[in-house]
Design a protein around this motif. Structure first.
Motif, PDB file in Angstrom:
ATOM      1  N   VAL A 166       0.792  -1.183  -0.032  1.00 27.51           N
ATOM      2  CA  VAL A 166      -0.090   0.117  -0.078  1.00 27.51           C
ATOM      3  C   VAL A 166       1.026   1.218   0.032  1.00 27.51           C
ATOM      4  O   VAL A 166       2.025   1.243   0.870  1.00 27.51           O
ATOM      5  CB  VAL A 166      -1.090  -0.035   1.249  1.00 27.51           C
ATOM      6  N   LEU A 167       0.541   2.434  -0.688  1.00 28.41           N
ATOM      7  CA  LEU A 167       1.182   3.300  -1.025  1.00 28.41           C
ATOM      8  C   LEU A 167       0.518   4.522  -0.057  1.00 28.41           C
ATOM      9  O   LEU A 167      -0.671   4.630  -0.253  1.00 28.41           O
ATOM     10  CB  LEU A 167       1.291   4.028  -2.196  1.00 28.41           C
ATOM     11  N   LEU A 168       1.018   5.158   0.973  1.00 26.94           N
ATOM     12  CA  LEU A 168       0.462   6.011   2.160  1.00 26.94           C
ATOM     13  C   LEU A 168       0.831   7.508   1.648  1.00 26.94           C
ATOM     14  O   LEU A 168       2.186   7.554   1.624  1.00 26.94           O
ATOM     15  CB  LEU A 168       0.405   5.485   3.498  1.00 26.94           C
ATOM     16  N   THR A 169       0.131   8.314   1.378  1.00 29.87           N
ATOM     17  CA  THR A 169       0.718   9.902   1.527  1.00 29.87           C
ATOM     18  C   THR A 169       0.242  10.482   2.625  1.00 29.87           C
ATOM     19  O   THR A 169      -1.006  10.392   3.052  1.00 29.87           O
ATOM     20  CB  THR A 169      -0.197  10.467   0.126  1.00 29.87           C
ATOM     21  N   VAL A 170       0.908  11.257   3.107  1.00 30.78           N
ATOM     22  CA  VAL A 170       0.895  11.668   4.795  1.00 30.78           C
ATOM     23  C   VAL A 170       0.792  13.310   4.554  1.00 30.78           C
ATOM     24  O   VAL A 170       1.739  13.931   4.246  1.00 30.78           O
ATOM     25  CB  VAL A 170       1.827  11.264   5.583  1.00 30.78           C
ATOM     26  N   GLU A 171      -0.465  13.767   4.921  1.00 29.87           N
ATOM     27  CA  GLU A 171      -0.723  15.088   5.036  1.00 29.87           C
ATOM     28  C   GLU A 171      -0.272  15.879   3.819  1.00 29.87           C
ATOM     29  O   GLU A 171      -0.015  17.139   3.906  1.00 29.87           O
ATOM     30  CB  GLU A 171       0.025  15.823   6.176  1.00 29.87           C
ATOM     31  N   CYS A 172      -0.504  15.320   2.665  1.00 30.62           N
ATOM     32  CA  CYS A 172      -0.172  16.030   1.219  1.00 30.62           C
ATOM     33  C   CYS A 172      -1.530  16.894   1.156  1.00 30.62           C
ATOM     34  O   CYS A 172      -2.216  16.819  -0.160  1.00 30.62           O
ATOM     35  CB  CYS A 172       0.089  15.128   0.235  1.00 30.62           C
ATOM     36  N   ILE A 205       4.530   1.558   1.902  1.00 31.84           N
ATOM     37  CA  ILE A 205       5.330   2.839   1.360  1.00 31.84           C
ATOM     38  C   ILE A 205       4.981   4.395   2.032  1.00 31.84           C
ATOM     39  O   ILE A 205       3.675   4.400   1.748  1.00 31.84           O
ATOM     40  CB  ILE A 205       5.394   3.048  -0.153  1.00 31.84           C
ATOM     41  N   VAL A 206       5.586   5.048   2.691  1.00 35.70           N
ATOM     42  CA  VAL A 206       5.332   6.046   3.447  1.00 35.70           C
ATOM     43  C   VAL A 206       5.962   7.281   2.815  1.00 35.70           C
ATOM     44  O   VAL A 206       7.131   7.560   2.388  1.00 35.70           O
ATOM     45  CB  VAL A 206       5.896   6.038   4.736  1.00 35.70           C
ATOM     46  N   THR A 207       5.095   8.150   2.256  1.00 41.90           N
ATOM     47  CA  THR A 207       5.747   9.134   1.606  1.00 41.90           C
ATOM     48  C   THR A 207       4.542  10.673   2.030  1.00 41.90           C
ATOM     49  O   THR A 207       3.902  10.555   2.955  1.00 41.90           O
ATOM     50  CB  THR A 207       5.123   9.258   0.087  1.00 41.90           C
ATOM     51  N   GLY A 208       5.269  12.005   1.942  1.00 41.81           N
ATOM     52  CA  GLY A 208       4.724  13.150   2.243  1.00 41.81           C
ATOM     53  C   GLY A 208       5.458  13.714   3.311  1.00 41.81           C
ATOM     54  O   GLY A 208       6.667  13.873   3.351  1.00 41.81           O
ATOM     55  N   VAL A 209       4.716  14.616   4.366  1.00 47.77           N
ATOM     56  CA  VAL A 209       5.430  15.385   5.294  1.00 47.77           C
ATOM     57  C   VAL A 209       4.696  15.135   6.593  1.00 47.77           C
ATOM     58  O   VAL A 209       3.682  14.538   6.589  1.00 47.77           O
ATOM     59  CB  VAL A 209       5.237  16.909   4.912  1.00 47.77           C
ATOM     60  N   SER A 210       5.658  15.461   7.669  1.00 46.98           N
ATOM     61  CA  SER A 210       6.762  16.065   7.744  1.00 46.98           C
ATOM     62  C   SER A 210       7.702  15.087   8.115  1.00 46.98           C
ATOM     63  O   SER A 210       7.202  14.205   9.176  1.00 46.98           O
ATOM     64  CB  SER A 210       6.882  17.314   8.467  1.00 46.98           C
ATOM     65  N   ALA A 211       8.985  15.190   7.659  1.00 45.80           N
ATOM     66  CA  ALA A 211      10.006  14.430   8.345  1.00 45.80           C
ATOM     67  C   ALA A 211      10.223  14.826   9.610  1.00 45.80           C
ATOM     68  O   ALA A 211      11.027  14.049  10.597  1.00 45.80           O
ATOM     69  CB  ALA A 211      11.214  14.464   7.380  1.00 45.80           C
ATOM     70  N   ASN A 212       9.823  16.082  10.367  1.00 47.50           N
ATOM     71  CA  ASN A 212      10.080  16.362  11.584  1.00 47.50           C
ATOM     72  C   ASN A 212       9.138  15.491  12.473  1.00 47.50           C
ATOM     73  O   ASN A 212       9.545  15.156  13.728  1.00 47.50           O
ATOM     74  CB  ASN A 212       9.694  17.751  11.636  1.00 47.50           C
ATOM     75  N   VAL A 213       8.005  15.329  12.199  1.00 48.90           N
ATOM     76  CA  VAL A 213       6.895  14.629  13.127  1.00 48.90           C
ATOM     77  C   VAL A 213       6.165  13.629  12.579  1.00 48.90           C
ATOM     78  O   VAL A 213       6.441  12.458  13.102  1.00 48.90           O
ATOM     79  CB  VAL A 213       5.810  15.832  13.332  1.00 48.90           C
ATOM     80  N   ALA A 214       5.302  13.768  11.680  1.00 44.86           N
ATOM     81  CA  ALA A 214       4.219  12.729  10.971  1.00 44.86           C
ATOM     82  C   ALA A 214       4.928  11.741  10.458  1.00 44.86           C
ATOM     83  O   ALA A 214       4.451  10.465  10.849  1.00 44.86           O
ATOM     84  CB  ALA A 214       3.340  13.435  10.130  1.00 44.86           C
ATOM     85  N   ILE A 215       5.988  11.933   9.747  1.00 45.88           N
ATOM     86  CA  ILE A 215       6.595  10.749   9.052  1.00 45.88           C
ATOM     87  C   ILE A 215       7.312   9.875   9.927  1.00 45.88           C
ATOM     88  O   ILE A 215       6.875   8.454   9.825  1.00 45.88           O
ATOM     89  CB  ILE A 215       7.632  11.270   7.859  1.00 45.88           C
TER      90      ILE A 215
END
Length: 217
Positions: A17-23, A144-154
């Motif tokens: 599964v491909l996941l987009t995070v907060e895009c 598969i994890v994509t999106g933002v942010s590398a600071n918190v959500a990712i």
């Protein structure tokens, strides 16, 4: 990074599964509540890479889930137990349910078969949401994890995925954080310990549908 063959072996497409995070428009769009993050996601090519991966997933029959963070206008159910949440309440752009801010941002294409999961609380798309149950019902083993942010959500997403037994794959050029040098440091020192790190280009090759044999091959 894994070899192309190792990555192909890991990505059993029916179980991926491909996941987009907060895009979403209010985060990475032109009128973002977080303009520095939005600029980084766009100028670095990260948002375009997420769109390329989503398009390839659609073409290859891989399920796509879009994880959206939002708030009710009355704030019910939203957390105030972290400085991040309290600061978000004062931002000029609010991620309010039903507004354009919580629509998936261009150039990412949302198809009818995609799942869009919205959460009102927390830092991760997996903690306390329906995403985990959906992944299990879909037979997912690799996320598969994509999106933002590398600071918190990712990182939260990757940790939660690993804790729940999924294999996490992170394309390094399809996640963004601020400042710009933070993302490679996060990948090198943290995410690489728990996830398979790859690139958009390598994933595009693996997500492509099998080549049909033609007479004369």
């Amino acid at each position: 990074m894994p070899s192309r063959q190792d990555l192909r072996d890991l990505l059993d497409l029916p179980a991926t599964v491909l996941l987009t995070v907060e895009c979403q428009q209010g985060v990475v769009g032109p009128d973002s509540a977080l303009p520095e993050l939005a600029r980084e996601a766009r100028s670095s090519g990260v948002l375009a890479n997420v769109a390329r991966l989503v398009a390839a997933a659609h073409e290859g029959g891989v399920q796509v889930i879009h994880a959206i963070a939002e708030r009710r206008p009355d704030g019910r159910g939203a957390g105030r137990n972290a400085r991040l949440f309290r600061a978000a309440e004062r931002l000029p752009v609010q991620q309010l349910t039903g507004t354009t801010a919580v629509r998936v941002a261009a150039p990412i294409d949302v198809r009818e078969e995609d799942l869009v999961v919205r959460r009102l609380h927390g830092l991760s798309p997996l903690a306390g949401t329906e995403v985990d149950a959906l992944l299990r019902n879909l037979g997912c083993r690799t996320l598969i994890v994509t999106g933002v942010s590398a600071n918190v959500a990712i990182p939260n997403t990757v940790f939660d995925a690993v804790n729940r037994g999924y294999t996490a794959v992170v394309p390094a050029d399809a996640i963004a954080g601020v400042p710009s040098d933070y993302t490679p440091a996060m990948i090198r020192n943290t995410l690489s310990l728990v996830a398979t790190i790859t690139t958009t280009g390598e994933l595009l090759t693996c997500l492509a549908p099998p080549r049909r044999a033609v007479r004369g091959d």
